[in-house]
Design a protein around this motif. Structure first.
Motif, PDB file in Angstrom:
ATOM      1  N   THR A  14       0.829  -1.204   0.000  1.00 56.80           N
ATOM      2  CA  THR A  14       0.000   0.000   0.000  1.00 56.80           C
ATOM      3  C   THR A  14       0.865   1.256   0.000  1.00 56.80           C
ATOM      4  N   LEU A  15       1.860   1.274   0.850  1.00 58.60           N
ATOM      5  CA  LEU A  15       2.755   2.427   0.897  1.00 58.60           C
ATOM      6  C   LEU A  15       3.479   2.614  -0.438  1.00 58.60           C
ATOM      7  N   GLU A  16       3.967   1.527  -1.014  1.00 62.10           N
ATOM      8  CA  GLU A  16       4.665   1.638  -2.289  1.00 62.10           C
ATOM      9  C   GLU A  16       3.744   2.201  -3.364  1.00 62.10           C
ATOM     10  N   ARG A  17       2.510   1.715  -3.407  1.00 63.28           N
ATOM     11  CA  ARG A  17       1.564   2.171  -4.424  1.00 63.28           C
ATOM     12  C   ARG A  17       1.234   3.650  -4.262  1.00 63.28           C
ATOM     13  N   GLU A  18       1.030   4.080  -3.020  1.00 62.36           N
ATOM     14  CA  GLU A  18       0.580   5.446  -2.786  1.00 62.36           C
ATOM     15  C   GLU A  18       1.719   6.468  -2.769  1.00 62.36           C
ATOM     16  N   LEU A  19       2.939   6.014  -2.439  1.00 61.32           N
ATOM     17  CA  LEU A  19       4.048   6.960  -2.344  1.00 61.32           C
ATOM     18  C   LEU A  19       4.879   7.043  -3.614  1.00 61.32           C
ATOM     19  N   SER A  20       4.777   6.051  -4.479  1.00 64.48           N
ATOM     20  CA  SER A  20       5.645   6.009  -5.661  1.00 64.48           C
ATOM     21  C   SER A  20       5.059   6.858  -6.783  1.00 64.48           C
ATOM     22  N   GLU A  21       5.393   8.126  -6.756  1.00 66.48           N
ATOM     23  CA  GLU A  21       4.928   9.066  -7.779  1.00 66.48           C
ATOM     24  C   GLU A  21       6.039   9.282  -8.803  1.00 66.48           C
ATOM     25  N   ALA A  22       5.635   9.390 -10.059  1.00 68.92           N
ATOM     26  CA  ALA A  22       6.615   9.548 -11.135  1.00 68.92           C
ATOM     27  C   ALA A  22       7.428  10.825 -10.979  1.00 68.92           C
ATOM     28  N   SER A  23       6.843  11.833 -10.336  1.00 70.39           N
ATOM     29  CA  SER A  23       7.497  13.138 -10.241  1.00 70.39           C
ATOM     30  C   SER A  23       8.485  13.229  -9.067  1.00 70.39           C
ATOM     31  N   GLN A  24       8.505  12.223  -8.204  1.00 65.34           N
ATOM     32  CA  GLN A  24       9.349  12.326  -7.019  1.00 65.34           C
ATOM     33  C   GLN A  24      10.830  12.254  -7.390  1.00 65.34           C
ATOM     34  N   GLU A  25      11.650  12.978  -6.637  1.00 62.55           N
ATOM     35  CA  GLU A  25      13.078  12.993  -6.894  1.00 62.55           C
ATOM     36  C   GLU A  25      13.740  11.809  -6.202  1.00 62.55           C
ATOM     37  N   VAL A  26      14.544  11.091  -6.950  1.00 61.49           N
ATOM     38  CA  VAL A  26      15.312   9.967  -6.413  1.00 61.49           C
ATOM     39  C   VAL A  26      16.782  10.375  -6.387  1.00 61.49           C
ATOM     40  N   ALA A  37       5.362  26.746  -2.811  1.00 64.94           N
ATOM     41  CA  ALA A  37       4.648  25.516  -3.189  1.00 64.94           C
ATOM     42  C   ALA A  37       5.596  24.321  -3.228  1.00 64.94           C
ATOM     43  N   GLN A  38       6.813  24.538  -3.719  1.00 64.48           N
ATOM     44  CA  GLN A  38       7.795  23.445  -3.769  1.00 64.48           C
ATOM     45  C   GLN A  38       8.191  23.002  -2.366  1.00 64.48           C
ATOM     46  N   VAL A  39       8.376  23.975  -1.488  1.00 63.45           N
ATOM     47  CA  VAL A  39       8.717  23.643  -0.106  1.00 63.45           C
ATOM     48  C   VAL A  39       7.590  22.863   0.542  1.00 63.45           C
ATOM     49  N   GLU A  40       6.365  23.343   0.387  1.00 64.74           N
ATOM     50  CA  GLU A  40       5.211  22.684   0.995  1.00 64.74           C
ATOM     51  C   GLU A  40       5.041  21.262   0.467  1.00 64.74           C
ATOM     52  N   GLN A  41       5.276  21.086  -0.831  1.00 69.81           N
ATOM     53  CA  GLN A  41       5.104  19.756  -1.416  1.00 69.81           C
ATOM     54  C   GLN A  41       6.106  18.766  -0.849  1.00 69.81           C
ATOM     55  N   LEU A  42       7.366  19.192  -0.725  1.00 63.50           N
ATOM     56  CA  LEU A  42       8.372  18.271  -0.195  1.00 63.50           C
ATOM     57  C   LEU A  42       8.124  17.991   1.282  1.00 63.50           C
ATOM     58  N   VAL A  43       7.731  18.999   2.042  1.00 66.66           N
ATOM     59  CA  VAL A  43       7.394  18.781   3.456  1.00 66.66           C
ATOM     60  C   VAL A  43       6.268  17.759   3.563  1.00 66.66           C
ATOM     61  N   HIS A  44       5.276  17.883   2.699  1.00 70.61           N
ATOM     62  CA  HIS A  44       4.140  16.948   2.683  1.00 70.61           C
ATOM     63  C   HIS A  44       4.609  15.529   2.345  1.00 70.61           C
ATOM     64  N   ASP A  45       5.467  15.413   1.329  1.00 64.91           N
ATOM     65  CA  ASP A  45       5.981  14.100   0.931  1.00 64.91           C
ATOM     66  C   ASP A  45       6.804  13.466   2.053  1.00 64.91           C
ATOM     67  N   VAL A  46       7.609  14.289   2.721  1.00 64.60           N
ATOM     68  CA  VAL A  46       8.434  13.783   3.814  1.00 64.60           C
ATOM     69  C   VAL A  46       7.565  13.188   4.911  1.00 64.60           C
ATOM     70  N   GLU A  47       6.476  13.876   5.252  1.00 62.73           N
ATOM     71  CA  GLU A  47       5.590  13.355   6.292  1.00 62.73           C
ATOM     72  C   GLU A  47       5.037  11.992   5.916  1.00 62.73           C
ATOM     73  N   LYS A  48       4.685  11.802   4.677  1.00 62.42           N
ATOM     74  CA  LYS A  48       4.168  10.505   4.244  1.00 62.42           C
ATOM     75  C   LYS A  48       5.240   9.415   4.378  1.00 62.42           C
ATOM     76  N   TYR A  49       6.470   9.778   4.066  1.00 62.48           N
ATOM     77  CA  TYR A  49       7.543   8.784   4.114  1.00 62.48           C
ATOM     78  C   TYR A  49       7.972   8.427   5.533  1.00 62.48           C
ATOM     79  N   THR A  50       7.493   9.166   6.535  1.00 62.69           N
ATOM     80  CA  THR A  50       7.769   8.725   7.908  1.00 62.69           C
ATOM     81  C   THR A  50       7.154   7.351   8.151  1.00 62.69           C
ATOM     82  N   LEU A  51       6.035   7.058   7.503  1.00 62.47           N
ATOM     83  CA  LEU A  51       5.402   5.743   7.677  1.00 62.47           C
ATOM     84  C   LEU A  51       6.324   4.631   7.177  1.00 62.47           C
TER      85      LEU A  51
END
Length: 348
Positions: free
Chosen positions: A187-199, A285-299
């Motif tokens: 579930t986490l992989e499906r919901e967190l794996s966005e094409a736009s995310q930076e690796v 907006a870029q800062v807010e988006q990354l902060v939001h993504d980081v919170e999700k990845y705490t899981l």
């Protein structure tokens, strides 16, 4: 943090290690005929390996040489490939990002001793030091390390889940819901794996003990790359934030205090410095988006280190309450999941 050692002191150094130390000393023009001249100091805070500072006088006795000896912990081969880690270590060293590898022996390695202070738990929350860590993380993430650049975190967790199931008692399997945890990972992989995310090339274990500061130059050095791999950079930032809840140098080093998890303003400040460090000012907006993504990845972080704790409890003899540590990480996962997942299973 108190650690039970293997009796590794200068009087009973493995012969193989003695040969490596003599070779290092010879390269530096030192004579090491008398092993009694060695000073061996165990360094505290390690949870996977045992780490020692080894000193000896130079030929004229005016200077004391220092190296770091890392003795590999038991069962670590379940977590990462040691040969791959050594290759990563050498690559990072060649890029000027960490200590040099001086020698290897069957149970460990000898590294350059970094003349800098290892951070303490409170340092991570110090605004001045935190502002130095953020750009260093960005620099680390931009390293071009040879090999596949695929996200590793999900398959690694699945592999660890299989190992945990093989090792665990029935009681632990039931308590930690190991039979259903595969679905949580998917579930986490499906919901967190966005094409736009930076690796990027992530450290994946950015606790305070793996960060050093030269207090004369304010240069930050990131050390210990055992878990390093390509992953979403948001995962690595989440790991760093989660580590602010830990203090591994107390009488109860396994106890986590999530009241020390950084608040919204602190997280935004760190992310803004991180994004700004390459010269381009990010938008709000870029800062807010990354902060939001980081919170999700705490899981994902809580599941990752929860599984690590379970396995370590069965294979590692270091004096650390791994099971209770795992219990706390899983508790945080289940506690935070409702706030980050919508009723449909999608992230808010």
């Amino acid at each position: 943090m108190a650690i039970k050692t293997k009796g590794f002191v200068k009087g009973c150094l493995p012969e193989e290690l003695k040969r490596v130390l003599r070779s290092v000393a010879a390269d530096w023009g030192d004579a090491m005929d008398d092993m009694e001249a060695l000073q061996v100091i165990q360094l505290s805070g390690a949870m996977t390996n045992e780490v020692y500072q080894v000193n000896w006088p130079t030929r004229n006795g005016e200077v004391v040489r220092k190296v770091l000896v890392r003795v590999y912990g038991e069962g670590v081969q379940l977590f990462f490939n040691r040969d791959e880690e050594i290759r990563t270590f050498e690559c990072i060293s060649e890029n000027g990002q960490g200590p040099r590898l001086l020698g290897q022996f069957s149970d460990g390695r000898v590294e350059e001793f970094i003349h800098a202070r290892t951070l303490s738990a409170p340092d991570l929350r110090d605004p001045v030091i935190s502002a130095l860590i953020a750009p260093k993380m960005r620099e680390f993430h931009n390293l071009d390390v040879p090999g596949p650049k695929n996200v590793v975190i999900w398959d690694r967790m699945r592999n660890w889940l299989c190992e945990a199931k093989l090792l665990c008692s029935h009681a632990d399997t039931k308590e930690f819901c190991l039979d259903t945890l595969g679905g949580e990972i998917s579930t986490l992989e499906r919901e967190l794996s966005e094409a736009s995310q930076e690796v990027g090339f992530c450290h994946n274990d950015l606790q305070y003990g793996n960060i050093m500061i030269d207090e004369e130059t304010n240069l930050i050095t990131i050390i210990d790359y055992e878990y390093a791999s390509y992953n979403p950079v948001a995962y690595d930032l989440a790991n760093h934030f989660c580590e602010m809840a830990a203090n591994y140098h107390t009488d109860t080093p396994h106890v986590l205090d999530y009241s020390k998890y950084p608040g919204p303003e602190e997280r935004q400040r760190f992310v803004r410095i991180y994004l700004s460090s390459m010269g381009n000012l990010p938008s709000d907006a870029q800062v807010e988006q990354l902060v939001h993504d980081v919170e999700k990845y705490t899981l994902a972080n809580h599941l990752f280190w929860g599984l690590w704790g379970i396995i370590s409890a069965y294979v590692n003899k270091i004096d650390f309450d791994y099971i209770e540590y795992a219990r706390q990480r899983f508790h945080q996962y289940w506690l935070r999941k409702p706030a980050l997942l919508g009723s449909s299973g999608r992230f808010r």
